[in-house]
Design an enzyme around this catalytic site. Structure first.
Site, PDB file in Angstrom:
ATOM      1  NE  ARG A 247       7.767  -3.347   6.515  1.00  0.00           N
ATOM      2  CZ  ARG A 247       6.535  -2.834   6.342  1.00  0.00           C
ATOM      3  NH1 ARG A 247       6.120  -2.491   5.147  1.00  0.00           N
ATOM      4  NH2 ARG A 247       5.719  -2.700   7.347  1.00  0.00           N
TER       5      ARG A 247
ATOM      6  NE  ARG B  26      -4.544   0.448   9.676  1.00  0.00           N
ATOM      7  CZ  ARG B  26      -3.369   0.965   9.372  1.00  0.00           C
ATOM      8  NH1 ARG B  26      -3.288   2.042   8.623  1.00  0.00           N
ATOM      9  NH2 ARG B  26      -2.275   0.391   9.798  1.00  0.00           N
TER      10      ARG B  26
ATOM     11  NE  ARG C  40       1.577  -3.733  11.461  1.00  0.00           N
ATOM     12  CZ  ARG C  40       2.702  -3.939  10.769  1.00  0.00           C
ATOM     13  NH1 ARG C  40       3.710  -4.595  11.317  1.00  0.00           N
ATOM     14  NH2 ARG C  40       2.815  -3.499   9.558  1.00  0.00           N
TER      15      ARG C  40
ATOM     16  CE  LYS D   5      -2.450  -0.477   3.520  1.00  0.00           C
ATOM     17  NZ  LYS D   5      -2.064   0.510   4.518  1.00  0.00           N
TER      18      LYS D   5
ATOM     19  NE  ARG E 233       6.281  -0.127   9.912  1.00  0.00           N
ATOM     20  CZ  ARG E 233       5.107  -0.051   9.307  1.00  0.00           C
ATOM     21  NH1 ARG E 233       5.033   0.242   8.030  1.00  0.00           N
ATOM     22  NH2 ARG E 233       4.008  -0.273   9.983  1.00  0.00           N
TER      23      ARG E 233
HETATM   24  P1  AMP Z   1       0.841   1.673   8.786  1.00  0.00           P
HETATM   25  O1  AMP Z   1       2.119   2.360   8.450  1.00  0.00           O
HETATM   26  O2  AMP Z   1      -0.328   2.184   7.974  1.00  0.00           O
HETATM   27  O3  AMP Z   1       0.958   0.184   8.747  1.00  0.00           O
HETATM   28  O4  AMP Z   1       0.497   2.061  10.302  1.00  0.00           O
HETATM   29  C1  AMP Z   1       1.362   1.703  11.350  1.00  0.00           C
HETATM   30  C2  AMP Z   1       0.627   1.830  12.675  1.00  0.00           C
HETATM   31  O5  AMP Z   1       0.196   3.186  12.862  1.00  0.00           O
HETATM   32  C3  AMP Z   1      -0.634   0.990  12.792  1.00  0.00           C
HETATM   33  O6  AMP Z   1      -0.374  -0.337  13.179  1.00  0.00           O
HETATM   34  C4  AMP Z   1      -1.391   1.768  13.870  1.00  0.00           C
HETATM   35  O7  AMP Z   1      -0.855   1.530  15.157  1.00  0.00           O
HETATM   36  C5  AMP Z   1      -1.068   3.202  13.501  1.00  0.00           C
HETATM   37  N1  AMP Z   1      -2.061   3.739  12.554  1.00  0.00           N
HETATM   38  C6  AMP Z   1      -1.857   4.107  11.266  1.00  0.00           C
HETATM   39  N2  AMP Z   1      -2.989   4.553  10.703  1.00  0.00           N
HETATM   40  C7  AMP Z   1      -3.951   4.471  11.664  1.00  0.00           C
HETATM   41  C8  AMP Z   1      -5.335   4.767  11.704  1.00  0.00           C
HETATM   42  N3  AMP Z   1      -5.998   5.249  10.622  1.00  0.00           N
HETATM   43  N4  AMP Z   1      -5.999   4.559  12.888  1.00  0.00           N
HETATM   44  C9  AMP Z   1      -5.356   4.098  13.955  1.00  0.00           C
HETATM   45  N5  AMP Z   1      -4.068   3.764  13.971  1.00  0.00           N
HETATM   46  C10 AMP Z   1      -3.346   3.950  12.846  1.00  0.00           C
END
Ligand code: AMP
Length: 185
Positions: free
Chosen positions: A127, A88, A142, A13, A131
């Site tokens: 990966r 989300r 997740r 994504k 992270r």
């Molecule tokens: P991502 O980089 O999109 O995988 O996001 C990494 C982490 O950031 C997620 O596992 C959540 O802890 C937090 N996060 C990102 N976007 C959201 C969202 N829209 N709502 C809540 N938590 C978020």
């Protein structure tokens, strides 16, 4: 053009968001990136978000919605935007729908990138430790959070007539081409 990208962690994504946003000339807004930047700078927002991110949980809606609502008032989104990682869950989607309706700027499309669990798990594990939330335990959590909280967005946006689905398997270029092919004119 106002777009949302939806897909499980590891579906590519973030990569596609950057490529597509550059191609169509709108800012890519990644809530994960904004949270990570705040964690890095140890802002109050970052300190609050970190505990949830490290556990693979969603940061509370009140915090996330306020952050995105603020970001969507910046001048650069007047030409459109591509949201990556937001909404989300259904509550976030409702908040976004209401904000965009109030501004008479509804979404043009929601792109769902489909990838099966085994595929994304392998991808995230490879990966590695890049992270803090890429350990196997957190990754599995997740993926569970995606299935229970985020996947219902697909039906939500399908009902609203804006959903477009593409298969996330293949090279970056192949997936980009599929996304560009389903974007509204
Ligand atoms: P991502 O980089 O999109 O995988 O996001 C990494 C982490 O950031 C997620 O596992 C959540 O802890 C937090 N996060 C990102 N976007 C959201 C969202 N829209 N709502 C809540 N938590 C978020």
């Amino acid at each position: 053009m106002r777009l949302v990208l939806v897909g499980p962690p590891g579906a590519g994504k973030g990569t596609q968001a950057a490529v597509i946003a550059a191609k169509i000339g709108v800012p890519a807004i990644s809530t994960g990136d904004i949270f990570r930047a705040n964690v890095g700078q140890e802002t109050p927002l970052g300190l609050e978000a970190k505990q949830y991110m490290d556990a693979g949980q969603l940061v509370p809606d009140a915090v996330t919605n306020a952050m995105v609502a603020d970001r969507l008032t910046h001048a650069d989104v007047s030409i459109g935007f591509l949201l990556d990682g937001y909404p989300r869950n259904l509550d976030q989607a409702d908040v976004l729908t209401q904000q965009l309706e109030a501004a008479h700027t509804p979404l043009d499309a929601v792109i769902e990138i489909v990838a099966d669990t085994e595929h994304v798990l392998a991808r995230l594990l490879s990966r590695g430790q890049g992270r803090a939330d890429d350990t196997e335990e957190v990754i599995r959590h997740r993926l569970d959070v995606y299935a229970s909280e985020t996947a219902p967005l697909v039906g939500y946006y399908r009902e609203r007539g804006v959903l477009r689905t593409v298969v996330g398997i293949g090279s970056v270029d192949e997936v980009t081409a599929r996304i560009l092919a389903v974007l509204p004119a």
